[in-house]
Design an enzyme around this catalytic site. Structure first.
Site, PDB file in Angstrom:
ATOM      1  N   ASP A  13      71.382 -35.111  40.731  1.00 26.49           N
ATOM      2  CA  ASP A  13      70.786 -35.034  39.386  1.00 26.49           C
ATOM      3  C   ASP A  13      69.457 -35.755  39.281  1.00 26.49           C
ATOM      4  OD1 ASP A  13      73.096 -33.643  38.640  1.00 26.49           O
ATOM      5  OD2 ASP A  13      74.135 -35.497  38.125  1.00 26.49           O
ATOM      6  N   LYS A  16      66.047 -32.084  40.884  1.00 25.81           N
ATOM      7  CA  LYS A  16      65.691 -31.101  41.933  1.00 25.81           C
ATOM      8  C   LYS A  16      65.320 -29.758  41.317  1.00 25.81           C
ATOM      9  CE  LYS A  16      69.720 -31.767  43.812  1.00 25.81           C
ATOM     10  NZ  LYS A  16      70.189 -32.965  43.085  1.00 25.81           N
ATOM     11  N   GLY A  40      74.295 -28.604  39.353  1.00 24.73           N
ATOM     12  CA  GLY A  40      73.821 -28.205  38.032  1.00 24.73           C
ATOM     13  C   GLY A  40      72.353 -28.555  37.966  1.00 24.73           C
ATOM     14  N   HIS A  41      71.496 -27.547  37.999  1.00 24.86           N
ATOM     15  CA  HIS A  41      70.049 -27.778  38.035  1.00 24.86           C
ATOM     16  C   HIS A  41      69.434 -27.295  36.719  1.00 24.86           C
ATOM     17  CE1 HIS A  41      70.255 -27.668  42.733  1.00 24.86           C
ATOM     18  NE2 HIS A  41      70.958 -28.632  42.202  1.00 24.86           N
ATOM     19  N   GLN A 223      73.154 -31.534  45.408  1.00 28.86           N
ATOM     20  CA  GLN A 223      73.676 -32.890  45.616  1.00 28.86           C
ATOM     21  C   GLN A 223      72.575 -33.794  46.198  1.00 28.86           C
ATOM     22  OE1 GLN A 223      76.058 -30.189  46.948  1.00 28.86           O
ATOM     23  NE2 GLN A 223      76.347 -30.086  44.771  1.00 28.86           N
TER      24      GLN A 223
HETATM   25  P1  GDP Z   1      69.248 -31.784  39.582  1.00 24.71           P
HETATM   26  O1  GDP Z   1      70.718 -31.589  39.727  1.00 24.71           O
HETATM   27  O2  GDP Z   1      68.685 -32.686  40.616  1.00 24.71           O
HETATM   28  O3  GDP Z   1      68.487 -30.489  39.464  1.00 24.71           O
HETATM   29  O4  GDP Z   1      69.046 -32.550  38.185  1.00 24.71           O
HETATM   30  P2  GDP Z   1      69.767 -32.190  36.787  1.00 24.71           P
HETATM   31  O5  GDP Z   1      69.098 -31.002  36.213  1.00 24.71           O
HETATM   32  O6  GDP Z   1      71.247 -32.150  36.941  1.00 24.71           O
HETATM   33  O7  GDP Z   1      69.464 -33.505  35.962  1.00 24.71           O
HETATM   34  C1  GDP Z   1      68.160 -33.945  35.731  1.00 24.71           C
HETATM   35  C2  GDP Z   1      67.940 -34.038  34.215  1.00 24.71           C
HETATM   36  O8  GDP Z   1      66.744 -34.743  33.951  1.00 24.71           O
HETATM   37  C3  GDP Z   1      67.756 -32.680  33.559  1.00 24.71           C
HETATM   38  O9  GDP Z   1      68.287 -32.724  32.262  1.00 24.71           O
HETATM   39  C4  GDP Z   1      66.237 -32.513  33.508  1.00 24.71           C
HETATM   40  O10 GDP Z   1      65.799 -31.677  32.452  1.00 24.71           O
HETATM   41  C5  GDP Z   1      65.788 -33.927  33.273  1.00 24.71           C
HETATM   42  N1  GDP Z   1      64.490 -34.290  33.867  1.00 24.71           N
HETATM   43  C6  GDP Z   1      63.928 -33.875  35.025  1.00 24.71           C
HETATM   44  N2  GDP Z   1      62.759 -34.505  35.235  1.00 24.71           N
HETATM   45  C7  GDP Z   1      62.580 -35.336  34.184  1.00 24.71           C
HETATM   46  C8  GDP Z   1      61.554 -36.285  33.837  1.00 24.71           C
HETATM   47  O11 GDP Z   1      60.585 -36.496  34.550  1.00 24.71           O
HETATM   48  N3  GDP Z   1      61.734 -36.981  32.672  1.00 24.71           N
HETATM   49  C9  GDP Z   1      62.802 -36.798  31.857  1.00 24.71           C
HETATM   50  N4  GDP Z   1      62.896 -37.521  30.748  1.00 24.71           N
HETATM   51  N5  GDP Z   1      63.791 -35.915  32.166  1.00 24.71           N
HETATM   52  C10 GDP Z   1      63.672 -35.199  33.302  1.00 24.71           C
HETATM   53  P1  IMO Z   2      73.386 -31.602  41.773  1.00 20.99           P
HETATM   54  O1  IMO Z   2      72.975 -30.518  42.729  1.00 20.99           O
HETATM   55  C1  IMO Z   2      75.759 -35.144  40.952  1.00 20.99           C
HETATM   56  C2  IMO Z   2      79.639 -35.407  42.958  1.00 20.99           C
HETATM   57  C3  IMO Z   2      80.872 -35.359  42.088  1.00 20.99           C
HETATM   58  C4  IMO Z   2      81.802 -36.238  42.898  1.00 20.99           C
HETATM   59  C5  IMO Z   2      81.452 -35.865  44.334  1.00 20.99           C
HETATM   60  C6  IMO Z   2      82.363 -34.822  44.949  1.00 20.99           C
HETATM   61  O2  IMO Z   2      73.333 -31.181  40.346  1.00 20.99           O
HETATM   62  O3  IMO Z   2      72.621 -32.856  42.040  1.00 20.99           O
HETATM   63  P2  IMO Z   2      82.637 -32.211  44.629  1.00 20.99           P
HETATM   64  O4  IMO Z   2      83.000 -31.400  43.406  1.00 20.99           O
HETATM   65  O5  IMO Z   2      81.313 -31.844  45.207  1.00 20.99           O
HETATM   66  O6  IMO Z   2      83.722 -32.233  45.659  1.00 20.99           O
HETATM   67  O7  IMO Z   2      82.528 -33.718  44.077  1.00 20.99           O
HETATM   68  O8  IMO Z   2      80.125 -35.361  44.286  1.00 20.99           O
HETATM   69  N1  IMO Z   2      78.708 -34.269  42.783  1.00 20.99           N
HETATM   70  C7  IMO Z   2      77.545 -34.351  42.152  1.00 20.99           C
HETATM   71  N2  IMO Z   2      76.980 -35.373  41.475  1.00 20.99           N
HETATM   72  N3  IMO Z   2      75.090 -33.977  41.099  1.00 20.99           N
HETATM   73  C8  IMO Z   2      75.641 -32.953  41.786  1.00 20.99           C
HETATM   74  O9  IMO Z   2      74.940 -31.832  42.063  1.00 20.99           O
HETATM   75  C9  IMO Z   2      76.929 -33.098  42.314  1.00 20.99           C
HETATM   76  N4  IMO Z   2      77.759 -32.291  43.021  1.00 20.99           N
HETATM   77  C10 IMO Z   2      78.842 -33.023  43.309  1.00 20.99           C
HETATM   78  O10 IMO Z   2      80.628 -35.892  40.810  1.00 20.99           O
HETATM   79  O11 IMO Z   2      81.482 -37.584  42.704  1.00 20.99           O
HETATM   80 MG    MG Z   3      72.479 -31.750  38.602  1.00 23.99          MG
END
Ligand code: GDP
Ligand code: IMO
Ligand code: MG
Length: 429
Positions: A13, A16, A40-41, A223
């Site tokens: 998270d 990416k 979850g992106h 991840q």
């Molecule tokens: P990912 O799994 O690495 O793609 O990240 P996620 O989308 O799960 O979580 C990142 C969260 O941070 C999302 O809600 C994005 O919209 C938000 N985000 C990404 N870059 C920034 C930033 O530079 N500033 C802020 N405030 N939020 C951001």
């Molecule tokens: P993105 O791509 C954050 C974590 C789960 C748990 C561990 C194992 O959005 O960054 P799993 O269901 O993969 O067997 O769970 O990994 N986990 C993540 N945490 N971002 C993710 O994906 C994750 N995918 C799995 O919370 O701790």
């Molecule tokens: Mg994510």
């Protein structure tokens, strides 16, 4: 002209999705190579927010998306996601999305086993997403997985289901969970087959052609390094290798094709699920970071644990992940904090370490060693050039570069696509 691989450098998270979406404007193809719908992106484009789990983030730019063989695919989740993003106006057709015919599938029995095992672990639970990722990878390695290509062979499906059910129903029964019936699973897979097979092909061939034609390929990791099954905080990890080296095996390309490795890190640190987190803040500052950073899981909705930037941990991720440049996200969340801390190492028992050791108990006992920095009073939110950044914010970024031993080549200052500062184009490296 290089290709680029984007990987998480913390516990997921990091942003990416936003970075891949932004870089996709410079790429021709975006490829997923590991993980599944545990990812979850989030992409924020104007008034639209796209939440992608299995679909490559390049689809929001109209770029060709490929799901590589290293990904585990839940057919129901995939079709639901395709419908959902189509409803938001994105085009997803067999012309814009290709899926490796040798990718392994996630079936409902995998999610059932994932959840039953988590329940049985009680207070030792991993905190998985409950989506069957672990059990699906186990079946792949155990050579009993059903793959995309099997959907074209009803006899193969039938034989493989016998073996799968023998294994899974035994386990489910032992855990006191409901068992699965073969005919219902087979009927559903045969129903899904004509919906999925138009997307399936040997993607390695298309990727090879693209590479030889000089097309730019962007590999989208899911991840992060600290969730890598080998290099992460085992056993509190996911069930795949998340490092950039996986981009090759997970798509059917050679290691030389991966190109520049861009690691993504938040300007602080978060984690969902259980496991060690040395710089975690359980006080008001942690809550503040969580509120300002809107730290709720994209997939699980669970509140993410928050803490200071752990430079020792990211340095380790830089080394084992082969990270050549860092994209630092969410700098804006730190705006206005009086004092910032950077984890620079750990104290474990009487010992001082610069890295997180492998042992479970040692990891749990690791106390962070901090360096303190003054915060900044101005705003970084929405900045699109370096000159807009307060001097102290720049100092923070520079110190991170020194500590993690990698240059910061990209900065993100809000969730919005264009609130991004590019220092060095990774495709030109
Ligand atoms: P990912 O799994 O690495 O793609 O990240 P996620 O989308 O799960 O979580 C990142 C969260 O941070 C999302 O809600 C994005 O919209 C938000 N985000 C990404 N870059 C920034 C930033 O530079 N500033 C802020 N405030 N939020 C951001
Ligand atoms: P993105 O791509 C954050 C974590 C789960 C748990 C561990 C194992 O959005 O960054 P799993 O269901 O993969 O067997 O769970 O990994 N986990 C993540 N945490 N971002 C993710 O994906 C994750 N995918 C799995 O919370 O701790
Ligand atoms: Mg994510």
């Amino acid at each position: 002209m290089a290709n680029v691989a984007v990987i998480g450098a913390q516990w997921g998270d990091e942003g990416k999705g936003k970075v891949v979406d932004w870089l996709a404007s410079r790429a021709d193809i975006v490829v997923r190579f590991q993980g599944g719908h545990n990812a979850g992106h989030t992409l924020v484009v104007g008034s639209q927010t796209y939440k992608l789990s299995l679909l490559p983030s390049g689809l929001a730019r109209g770029k060709l998306g490929i799901i590589g063989n290293g990904v585990v695919i839940d057919p129901e989740a995939l079709l639901a996601e395709i419908e959902r993003v189509r409803g938001q106006g994105l085009t997803v057709t067999p012309q814009t999305l290709r899926i490796a015919d040798n990718a392994a599938l996630i079936l409902p029995l995998h999610a059932a086993l994932d959840r039953a095992r988590e329940t049985a672990r009680a207070d030792r639970k991993i905190g998985t997403t409950g989506r069957g990722i672990g059990p699906a990878y186990e079946d792949k390695v155990a050579r009993r997985a059903i793959r995309m290509c099997d959907l074209a062979e009803p006899e193969t499906l039938s034989e493989k289901l016998d073996e799968l059910l023998l294994h899974h129903n035994t386990l489910l029964q032992g855990l006191g969970a409901p068992v699965f019936e073969k005919q219902a699973l087979l009927d559903r897979l045969l129903e899904l087959a004509p919906l999925l097979l138009p997307y399936a092909e040997p993607v390695w061939e298309r990727l090879d052609e693209a590479r030889r034609a000089g097309r730019r390929i962007l590999f989208e990791g899911a991840q992060a390094v600290m969730l890598d099954v080998d290099h992460g905080t085992y056993p509190f990890v996911t069930s795949s290798n998340t490092v950039a080296a996986t981009a090759a095996a997970g798509t059917g390309m050679g290691p030389a094709s991966v190109g520049f490795v861009l690691g993504i890190a938040k300007a602080y640190c978060t984690r969902v699920g259980s496991g060690p987190f040395p710089t975690e803040l359980t006080d008001a500052t942690g809550a503040l970071l969580g509120d300002r950073g809107r730290e709720f899981g994209t997939v699980t909705g669970r509140r993410r644990r928050c803490g200071w930037f752990d430079a020792a941990l990211v340095r380790q991720a830089v080394k084992v992940g082969g990270i050549q440049g860092l994209a630092l996200t969410k700098l804006d969340v730190l705006d206005g904090l009086k004092e910032l801390r950077l984890g620079v190492g750990y104290r474990i028992g009487g010992e001082t370490l610069r890295h997180l050791p492998a042992g479970m108990r040692a990891q749990a006992a690791a106390e962070p060693i901090y360096e303190t920095m003054e915060g900044w009073s101005g705003s970084t939110h929405g900045a699109r050039t370096w000159v807009e950044l307060p001097a102290q914010a720049l100092k923070y970024v520079r110190r991170i570069e020194e500590l993690v031993e990698a240059p910061v080549t990209l900065l993100s200052t809000s969730p919005e696509r264009d609130d991004t500062i590019l220092m060095r184009d990774p495709f030109e490296d």
